[in-house]
Scaffold this motif. Structure first.
Motif, PDB file in Angstrom:
ATOM      1  N   VAL A   1      62.376 -19.695  52.694  1.00 39.36           N
ATOM      2  CA  VAL A   1      62.237 -18.344  53.208  1.00 39.36           C
ATOM      3  C   VAL A   1      63.633 -17.738  53.298  1.00 39.36           C
ATOM      4  O   VAL A   1      64.589 -18.405  53.704  1.00 39.36           O
ATOM      5  CB  VAL A   1      61.555 -18.349  54.593  1.00 39.36           C
ATOM      6  N   THR A   2      63.755 -16.488  52.875  1.00 40.69           N
ATOM      7  CA  THR A   2      65.051 -15.800  52.855  1.00 40.69           C
ATOM      8  C   THR A   2      64.917 -14.441  53.548  1.00 40.69           C
ATOM      9  O   THR A   2      64.488 -13.469  52.944  1.00 40.69           O
ATOM     10  CB  THR A   2      65.558 -15.624  51.410  1.00 40.69           C
ATOM     11  N   GLY A   3      65.281 -14.401  54.817  1.00 47.34           N
ATOM     12  CA  GLY A   3      65.208 -13.168  55.592  1.00 47.34           C
ATOM     13  C   GLY A   3      66.409 -12.267  55.341  1.00 47.34           C
ATOM     14  O   GLY A   3      67.435 -12.712  54.828  1.00 47.34           O
ATOM     15  N   ILE A   4      66.272 -11.006  55.740  1.00 46.60           N
ATOM     16  CA  ILE A   4      67.312 -10.005  55.490  1.00 46.60           C
ATOM     17  C   ILE A   4      67.569  -9.181  56.751  1.00 46.60           C
ATOM     18  O   ILE A   4      66.627  -8.675  57.371  1.00 46.60           O
ATOM     19  CB  ILE A   4      66.897  -9.038  54.361  1.00 46.60           C
ATOM     20  N   VAL A   5      68.852  -9.028  57.098  1.00 45.72           N
ATOM     21  CA  VAL A   5      69.278  -8.040  58.083  1.00 45.72           C
ATOM     22  C   VAL A   5      70.420  -7.241  57.454  1.00 45.72           C
ATOM     23  O   VAL A   5      71.201  -7.781  56.676  1.00 45.72           O
ATOM     24  CB  VAL A   5      69.726  -8.655  59.430  1.00 45.72           C
ATOM     25  N   ALA A   6      70.480  -5.966  57.773  1.00 48.29           N
ATOM     26  CA  ALA A   6      71.535  -5.110  57.223  1.00 48.29           C
ATOM     27  C   ALA A   6      72.015  -4.158  58.304  1.00 48.29           C
ATOM     28  O   ALA A   6      71.255  -3.772  59.191  1.00 48.29           O
ATOM     29  CB  ALA A   6      71.025  -4.329  56.014  1.00 48.29           C
ATOM     30  N   THR A   7      73.280  -3.790  58.204  1.00 49.42           N
ATOM     31  CA  THR A   7      73.873  -2.853  59.150  1.00 49.42           C
ATOM     32  C   THR A   7      74.469  -1.679  58.380  1.00 49.42           C
ATOM     33  O   THR A   7      74.889  -1.847  57.231  1.00 49.42           O
ATOM     34  CB  THR A   7      74.979  -3.529  59.979  1.00 49.42           C
ATOM     35  N   GLY A   8      74.491  -0.520  59.013  1.00 52.21           N
ATOM     36  CA  GLY A   8      75.063   0.630  58.330  1.00 52.21           C
ATOM     37  C   GLY A   8      75.255   1.830  59.234  1.00 52.21           C
ATOM     38  O   GLY A   8      74.719   1.888  60.342  1.00 52.21           O
ATOM     39  N   TRP A   9      76.033   2.787  58.721  1.00 48.44           N
ATOM     40  CA  TRP A   9      76.384   3.985  59.479  1.00 48.44           C
ATOM     41  C   TRP A   9      75.354   5.100  59.383  1.00 48.44           C
ATOM     42  O   TRP A   9      75.417   6.071  60.119  1.00 48.44           O
ATOM     43  CB  TRP A   9      77.732   4.524  59.008  1.00 48.44           C
ATOM     44  N   THR A  10      74.436   5.008  58.438  1.00 50.71           N
ATOM     45  CA  THR A  10      73.460   6.085  58.283  1.00 50.71           C
ATOM     46  C   THR A  10      72.075   5.505  58.069  1.00 50.71           C
ATOM     47  O   THR A  10      71.909   4.482  57.406  1.00 50.71           O
ATOM     48  CB  THR A  10      73.831   7.022  57.111  1.00 50.71           C
ATOM     49  N   ASN A  11      71.079   6.176  58.632  1.00 52.60           N
ATOM     50  CA  ASN A  11      69.699   5.736  58.424  1.00 52.60           C
ATOM     51  C   ASN A  11      69.223   5.995  56.997  1.00 52.60           C
ATOM     52  O   ASN A  11      68.174   5.511  56.599  1.00 52.60           O
ATOM     53  CB  ASN A  11      68.777   6.423  59.429  1.00 52.60           C
ATOM     54  N   LYS A  12      69.986   6.747  56.228  1.00 50.82           N
ATOM     55  CA  LYS A  12      69.605   7.013  54.840  1.00 50.82           C
ATOM     56  C   LYS A  12      69.643   5.757  53.979  1.00 50.82           C
ATOM     57  O   LYS A  12      69.100   5.741  52.886  1.00 50.82           O
ATOM     58  CB  LYS A  12      70.517   8.077  54.238  1.00 50.82           C
TER      59      LYS A  12
ATOM     60  N   ASN B   1      62.171  -6.828  56.978  1.00 53.39           N
ATOM     61  CA  ASN B   1      63.608  -7.025  57.140  1.00 53.39           C
ATOM     62  C   ASN B   1      64.057  -6.101  58.266  1.00 53.39           C
ATOM     63  O   ASN B   1      63.299  -5.264  58.738  1.00 53.39           O
ATOM     64  CB  ASN B   1      64.371  -6.798  55.823  1.00 53.39           C
ATOM     65  N   VAL B   2      65.284  -6.269  58.722  1.00 57.58           N
ATOM     66  CA  VAL B   2      65.764  -5.479  59.859  1.00 57.58           C
ATOM     67  C   VAL B   2      67.007  -4.700  59.445  1.00 57.58           C
ATOM     68  O   VAL B   2      68.013  -5.294  59.054  1.00 57.58           O
ATOM     69  CB  VAL B   2      66.086  -6.379  61.074  1.00 57.58           C
ATOM     70  N   TYR B   3      66.900  -3.377  59.512  1.00 60.61           N
ATOM     71  CA  TYR B   3      68.051  -2.510  59.280  1.00 60.61           C
ATOM     72  C   TYR B   3      68.537  -2.039  60.644  1.00 60.61           C
ATOM     73  O   TYR B   3      67.743  -1.578  61.469  1.00 60.61           O
ATOM     74  CB  TYR B   3      67.688  -1.304  58.408  1.00 60.61           C
ATOM     75  N   ILE B   4      69.839  -2.149  60.872  1.00 57.58           N
ATOM     76  CA  ILE B   4      70.402  -1.810  62.176  1.00 57.58           C
ATOM     77  C   ILE B   4      71.471  -0.731  62.009  1.00 57.58           C
ATOM     78  O   ILE B   4      72.525  -0.983  61.420  1.00 57.58           O
ATOM     79  CB  ILE B   4      71.014  -3.049  62.856  1.00 57.58           C
ATOM     80  N   HIS B   5      71.174   0.446  62.515  1.00 57.50           N
ATOM     81  CA  HIS B   5      72.158   1.521  62.514  1.00 57.50           C
ATOM     82  C   HIS B   5      73.270   1.138  63.477  1.00 57.50           C
ATOM     83  O   HIS B   5      73.022   0.524  64.527  1.00 57.50           O
ATOM     84  CB  HIS B   5      71.500   2.836  62.938  1.00 57.50           C
ATOM     85  N   ASN B   6      74.491   1.488  63.157  1.00 54.93           N
ATOM     86  CA  ASN B   6      75.623   1.125  64.009  1.00 54.93           C
ATOM     87  C   ASN B   6      75.500   1.671  65.435  1.00 54.93           C
ATOM     88  O   ASN B   6      76.089   1.115  66.358  1.00 54.93           O
ATOM     89  CB  ASN B   6      76.935   1.580  63.375  1.00 54.93           C
ATOM     90  N   ASN B   7      74.716   2.728  65.622  1.00 56.73           N
ATOM     91  CA  ASN B   7      74.501   3.263  66.972  1.00 56.73           C
ATOM     92  C   ASN B   7      73.684   2.328  67.854  1.00 56.73           C
ATOM     93  O   ASN B   7      73.622   2.515  69.063  1.00 56.73           O
ATOM     94  CB  ASN B   7      73.810   4.629  66.913  1.00 56.73           C
ATOM     95  N   ALA B   8      73.047   1.324  67.246  1.00 50.02           N
ATOM     96  CA  ALA B   8      72.256   0.366  68.018  1.00 50.02           C
ATOM     97  C   ALA B   8      73.138  -0.663  68.728  1.00 50.02           C
ATOM     98  O   ALA B   8      72.650  -1.471  69.513  1.00 50.02           O
ATOM     99  CB  ALA B   8      71.260  -0.347  67.106  1.00 50.02           C
ATOM    100  N   PHE B   9      74.433  -0.643  68.437  1.00 52.51           N
ATOM    101  CA  PHE B   9      75.387  -1.565  69.048  1.00 52.51           C
ATOM    102  C   PHE B   9      76.159  -0.863  70.155  1.00 52.51           C
ATOM    103  O   PHE B   9      76.484   0.312  70.041  1.00 52.51           O
ATOM    104  CB  PHE B   9      76.403  -2.060  68.001  1.00 52.51           C
ATOM    105  N   ASN B  10      76.497  -1.611  71.208  1.00 49.20           N
ATOM    106  CA  ASN B  10      77.403  -1.122  72.226  1.00 49.20           C
ATOM    107  C   ASN B  10      78.765  -0.953  71.573  1.00 49.20           C
ATOM    108  O   ASN B  10      79.268  -1.869  70.935  1.00 49.20           O
ATOM    109  CB  ASN B  10      77.487  -2.099  73.397  1.00 49.20           C
ATOM    110  N   GLU B  11      79.349   0.218  71.720  1.00 49.60           N
ATOM    111  CA  GLU B  11      80.610   0.530  71.042  1.00 49.60           C
ATOM    112  C   GLU B  11      81.763  -0.390  71.461  1.00 49.60           C
ATOM    113  O   GLU B  11      82.629  -0.721  70.659  1.00 49.60           O
ATOM    114  CB  GLU B  11      80.986   1.993  71.322  1.00 49.60           C
ATOM    115  N   ASP B  12      81.751  -0.827  72.709  1.00 48.01           N
ATOM    116  CA  ASP B  12      82.850  -1.653  73.208  1.00 48.01           C
ATOM    117  C   ASP B  12      82.666  -3.144  72.950  1.00 48.01           C
ATOM    118  O   ASP B  12      83.624  -3.865  72.704  1.00 48.01           O
ATOM    119  CB  ASP B  12      83.034  -1.425  74.714  1.00 48.01           C
TER     120      ASP B  12
END
Length: 180
Positions: A104-115, A139-150
């Motif tokens: 099984v090969t899962g996927i997570v990705a992070t990025g600055w835009t929901n596009k 799979n899970v796409y994570i917008h950078n706003n989902a992270f605490n900035e600090d």
């Protein structure tokens, strides 16, 4: 079972953190699962030139061996210019064609835009399928706003729930493959 997570980012912490969250969730769901995080920032993986793996440096061979010996994997990538990272693509270029057969090969990705939320679906998923990997439905796409900035901790509860569901589905699917 051993779950290996690969963070395909050479800069920043968000992708590594996201992959690690999947590993932690899997460990909570089944304490017998061994996990390991391969953060490409910590390795000197050579550029793929099509040579046999034995001709690459020790770091490159070590990373490839860890991936091939895993029972299942989760790949993380930042999205750059509407594409997966070059570091992750290079790593995948080093692997044999059947590298993920019965895995099984899962996927997570992070990025600055929901596009860019479909980049993993249209770019990484076909590559993992080429290597004979079984890709979970979510799979899970994570917008950078989902992270605490600090602190770079994921603060979006919906994302945390999706990570948990991804880990659960990966375990379920891998058990099914192992029990065939």
């Amino acid at each position: 079972m051993k779950l290996v997570g690969i963070s395909g980012a050479l800069a920043g912490d968000k992708t590594s953190l996201a992959v690690n969250n999947v590993l932690v969730a899997a460990g909570r769901l089944d304490s017998s699962i061994k996990t390991e995080l391969i953060d490409l920032r910590e390795y000197d993986v050579e550029f793929s030139v099509g040579a046999p793996i034995a001709l690459y440096n020790d770091d490159t061979m070590d990373v490839v061996k860890k991936i091939l010996s895993a029972d299942f994997l989760v790949f993380g990538t930042p999205i750059y210019q509407a594409s997966i990272s070059g570091a992750l693509k290079n790593l995948l270029d080093l692997l044999p064609e059947n590298a993920f057969k019965y895995k099984v090969t899962g996927i997570v990705a992070t990025g600055w835009t929901n596009k860019h939320f479909l980049v993993p679906e249209y770019q990484l998923k076909p590559v993992l399928s080429y290597f004979k990997g079984l890709i979970p439905t979510g799979n899970v796409y994570i917008h950078n706003n989902a992270f605490n900035e600090d602190s770079d901790v994921i603060i979006d509860q919906e994302i945390s729930e999706r990570i948990e569901k991804l880990a659960e589905e990966m375990i379920y699917l891998q058990r099914g493959i192992n029990n065939r």
